[in-house]
Design an enzyme around this catalytic site. Sequence first.
Site, PDB file in Angstrom:
ATOM      1  N   GLU A   1      13.499  40.142 -21.401  1.00  0.00           N
ATOM      2  CA  GLU A   1      12.551  41.172 -21.861  1.00  0.00           C
ATOM      3  C   GLU A   1      11.408  40.485 -22.589  1.00  0.00           C
ATOM      4  OE1 GLU A   1      12.044  44.689 -21.493  1.00  0.00           O
ATOM      5  OE2 GLU A   1      10.223  43.933 -22.438  1.00  0.00           O
TER       6      GLU A   1
ATOM      7  N   SER B   1       7.467  50.762 -15.073  1.00  0.00           N
ATOM      8  CA  SER B   1       6.211  51.310 -14.558  1.00  0.00           C
ATOM      9  C   SER B   1       5.121  51.244 -15.618  1.00  0.00           C
ATOM     10  CB  SER B   1       6.433  52.763 -14.138  1.00  0.00           C
ATOM     11  OG  SER B   1       6.819  53.527 -15.272  1.00  0.00           O
TER      12      SER B   1
ATOM     13  N   HIS C   1      29.882  83.731 -27.202  1.00  0.00           N
ATOM     14  CA  HIS C   1      28.908  84.738 -27.624  1.00  0.00           C
ATOM     15  C   HIS C   1      28.686  84.640 -29.132  1.00  0.00           C
ATOM     16  CE1 HIS C   1      26.693  88.464 -27.861  1.00  0.00           C
ATOM     17  NE2 HIS C   1      27.436  88.801 -28.908  1.00  0.00           N
TER      18      HIS C   1
HETATM   19  P1  FAD Z   1      11.025  50.659 -18.378  1.00  0.00           P
HETATM   20  O1  FAD Z   1      11.595  51.519 -19.411  1.00  0.00           O
HETATM   21  O2  FAD Z   1       9.573  50.751 -18.104  1.00  0.00           O
HETATM   22  O3  FAD Z   1      11.381  49.179 -18.813  1.00  0.00           O
HETATM   23  C1  FAD Z   1      10.925  48.070 -18.126  1.00  0.00           C
HETATM   24  C2  FAD Z   1      10.899  46.894 -19.075  1.00  0.00           C
HETATM   25  O4  FAD Z   1      10.708  45.718 -18.316  1.00  0.00           O
HETATM   26  C3  FAD Z   1       9.756  46.923 -20.080  1.00  0.00           C
HETATM   27  O5  FAD Z   1      10.241  46.806 -21.389  1.00  0.00           O
HETATM   28  C4  FAD Z   1       8.892  45.717 -19.716  1.00  0.00           C
HETATM   29  O6  FAD Z   1       8.356  45.054 -20.855  1.00  0.00           O
HETATM   30  C5  FAD Z   1       9.911  44.821 -19.043  1.00  0.00           C
HETATM   31  N1  FAD Z   1       9.349  43.870 -18.087  1.00  0.00           N
HETATM   32  C6  FAD Z   1       8.566  44.130 -17.006  1.00  0.00           C
HETATM   33  N2  FAD Z   1       8.308  43.006 -16.324  1.00  0.00           N
HETATM   34  C7  FAD Z   1       8.950  42.023 -16.996  1.00  0.00           C
HETATM   35  C8  FAD Z   1       9.064  40.629 -16.779  1.00  0.00           C
HETATM   36  N3  FAD Z   1       8.492  40.017 -15.724  1.00  0.00           N
HETATM   37  N4  FAD Z   1       9.784  39.909 -17.661  1.00  0.00           N
HETATM   38  C9  FAD Z   1      10.377  40.502 -18.730  1.00  0.00           C
HETATM   39  N5  FAD Z   1      10.301  41.800 -18.978  1.00  0.00           N
HETATM   40  C10 FAD Z   1       9.603  42.552 -18.111  1.00  0.00           C
HETATM   41  N6  FAD Z   1      11.908  59.927 -19.077  1.00  0.00           N
HETATM   42  C11 FAD Z   1      12.896  60.792 -19.354  1.00  0.00           C
HETATM   43  O7  FAD Z   1      13.900  60.825 -18.641  1.00  0.00           O
HETATM   44  N7  FAD Z   1      12.820  61.651 -20.418  1.00  0.00           N
HETATM   45  C12 FAD Z   1      11.731  61.661 -21.233  1.00  0.00           C
HETATM   46  O8  FAD Z   1      11.688  62.446 -22.182  1.00  0.00           O
HETATM   47  C13 FAD Z   1      10.669  60.766 -20.957  1.00  0.00           C
HETATM   48  N8  FAD Z   1       9.577  60.760 -21.737  1.00  0.00           N
HETATM   49  C14 FAD Z   1       8.577  59.864 -21.478  1.00  0.00           C
HETATM   50  C15 FAD Z   1       7.448  59.888 -22.271  1.00  0.00           C
HETATM   51  C16 FAD Z   1       6.403  59.013 -22.026  1.00  0.00           C
HETATM   52  C17 FAD Z   1       5.201  59.045 -22.914  1.00  0.00           C
HETATM   53  C18 FAD Z   1       6.519  58.069 -20.964  1.00  0.00           C
HETATM   54  C19 FAD Z   1       5.409  57.076 -20.704  1.00  0.00           C
HETATM   55  C20 FAD Z   1       7.634  58.048 -20.150  1.00  0.00           C
HETATM   56  C21 FAD Z   1       8.675  58.958 -20.391  1.00  0.00           C
HETATM   57  N9  FAD Z   1       9.808  58.990 -19.589  1.00  0.00           N
HETATM   58  C22 FAD Z   1      10.802  59.884 -19.844  1.00  0.00           C
HETATM   59  C23 FAD Z   1       9.983  58.079 -18.444  1.00  0.00           C
HETATM   60  C24 FAD Z   1      10.894  56.902 -18.838  1.00  0.00           C
HETATM   61  O9  FAD Z   1      10.324  56.241 -19.933  1.00  0.00           O
HETATM   62  C25 FAD Z   1      11.049  55.954 -17.667  1.00  0.00           C
HETATM   63  O10 FAD Z   1      11.512  56.657 -16.538  1.00  0.00           O
HETATM   64  C26 FAD Z   1      12.056  54.870 -18.006  1.00  0.00           C
HETATM   65  O11 FAD Z   1      11.651  54.143 -19.130  1.00  0.00           O
HETATM   66  C27 FAD Z   1      12.223  53.912 -16.820  1.00  0.00           C
HETATM   67  O12 FAD Z   1      13.150  52.933 -17.154  1.00  0.00           O
HETATM   68  P2  FAD Z   1      13.105  51.488 -16.490  1.00  0.00           P
HETATM   69  O13 FAD Z   1      14.260  50.754 -17.077  1.00  0.00           O
HETATM   70  O14 FAD Z   1      13.003  51.595 -15.025  1.00  0.00           O
HETATM   71  O15 FAD Z   1      11.737  50.823 -16.976  1.00  0.00           O
END
Ligand code: FAD
Length: 463
Positions: free
Chosen positions: A34, A142, A442
């Site tokens: 990370e 994303s 209820h």
């Molecule tokens: P992410 O959480 O995006 O994590 C990816 C991680 O990979 C990041 O920390 C990044 O730094 C790291 N990374 C990327 N490339 C590299 C690399 N080469 N080397 C090392 N590290 C790297 N979803 C819900 O279900 N409920 C909600 O209420 C909700 N609210 C949201 C509110 C906001 C404002 C936003 C922006 C999103 C929200 N989401 C919500 C969506 C949710 O955040 C995402 O669907 C979720 O975080 C995706 O998880 P992920 O593990 O795929 O990626």
Amino acid sequence: MSEAFDVIVIGAGPGGYVCAIRAAQLGMKVACVEKRETLGGTCLNVGCIPSKALLQSSEHYEEALHKLADHGVTVGSVKLDLARMLARKGEVVGANVKGVEFLFRKNKVTWLKGEGSITAPGTVSVAGKDYTAKHIVIASGSESIPLPGVEVDEKQIVTSTGGLELTSVPKHLVVIGGGYIGLELGSVWRRLGAEVTVVEFLDRLVPSMDLEVGKAFERILAKQGIKTKLKTKVMGATKSKKGVTLKLEPAAGGAAEELTADVVLVAIGRRPFVAGLGLDKVGVALDERGRIKVDGHYATNVPGIYALGDVIAGPMLAHKAEEEGVALAEILAGQKPHLNYGAIPGVVYTWPEVASVGETEEQLKARGVAYKIGKFPFTANGRARAMGDMDGFVKILADKATDKVLGAHIIGPDAGTLIAELVLAMEFGASAEDVARTCHAHPSLNEAVKEAALAVDGRALHI
Ligand code: FAD
Ligand code: NAI
């Protein structure tokens, strides 16, 4: 010699960190890369958690201002302490991200700090050092989609990240994009005193939602004071010290108009983040929308490299990413998990909340499925009345022949919690009658779910 792992996960968001923990639980030697200072990804740092903290705090503020008096609670002058609200949000995030660090230590997952790049199948380079792994899992998440001509500076023109950090309440906040982020953060700043206008390209808000629920949502948001400009596109933005002027045009073409704002929030969707991963080098294939292509077992076209979460197809939701993380870890351990993509709930955490699972009425029509509808309004639910939160309804769609629940859509108080019962029903292949015959406490909001299930068969009791 480079350190060897069974699994290296790149990205510690809900997809990646859950995959790492589950793989470690199953006896594998696991590292998670990370690059952020803290674990938890978008969700814990700048997404789900901070936005829900601000939604909660701003809801309390609005209650104190406008709702408590009706309950016979008189408060003195209500003041907003935005600095404290933001600090509290920071504390909530801090506790959550430290929680993931604790879980890594507990499960003996090694955190490799820095940007991870795949230099060859089986090799990940982090901060100048190479590590090897039998399995590499990409969970890089994303990022916000930029809008040409509307340059983000995270001060006057912000993405959700800047929108969670505004140090004063804008007089006029214009939100571009009437989806999840726009409506949640729009609600936060509206409650705190901003005038909010949502500019949406399509003819409706949250277009993926059941139309009837979407229309009710629009009416409720309008009653709360959120203005919407549907079927409108933003052509460009001009910044000055005073604010931002947006040039708008009807989506179908026509005369342009201007809209001025103190702050503009760009929330037109998110796109997979793959920069810096070295995918070209190893030949990992992407689809036409830039998502990593995987098969039903999350395997990419390169043996030993897998992907999950926001970086692959499917709804960009934290719980979807988490379930994929668990499933993939179990697959790597030789198990045969199954994830039902037809029963993943979606919740918009506004007030009232909007929650859905399964198919919408429009999708059933398009598929030519014969269905029955059961609906029940919260105005007829005793608990909702006692709470003073009667906006909305529960809508259940069931197969006309078999009565199997095909979809459920709720707008109303705690809809995000209420939907869980119907997610479970769908997971178990339950019929509407199964839900209707289940005893519900209820007075509870859940009784509206039971009544909607009864209504599928035309036998609701309280309406
Ligand atoms: P992410 O959480 O995006 O994590 C990816 C991680 O990979 C990041 O920390 C990044 O730094 C790291 N990374 C990327 N490339 C590299 C690399 N080469 N080397 C090392 N590290 C790297 N979803 C819900 O279900 N409920 C909600 O209420 C909700 N609210 C949201 C509110 C906001 C404002 C936003 C922006 C999103 C929200 N989401 C919500 C969506 C949710 O955040 C995402 O669907 C979720 O975080 C995706 O998880 P992920 O593990 O795929 O990626
Ligand atoms: P979104 O996809 O939810 O909504 C984007 C909206 O912008 C759509 O209505 C779309 O029609 C509109 N749009 C697209 N281009 C436009 C343009 N040029 N001009 C005007 N409108 C335009 O995306 P959002 O809100 O950015 O959120 C991204 C994702 O993050 C969500 O889809 C969701 O997966 C996740 N998320 C989930 C939350 C939750 O579960 N409660 C909360 C926040 C985000």
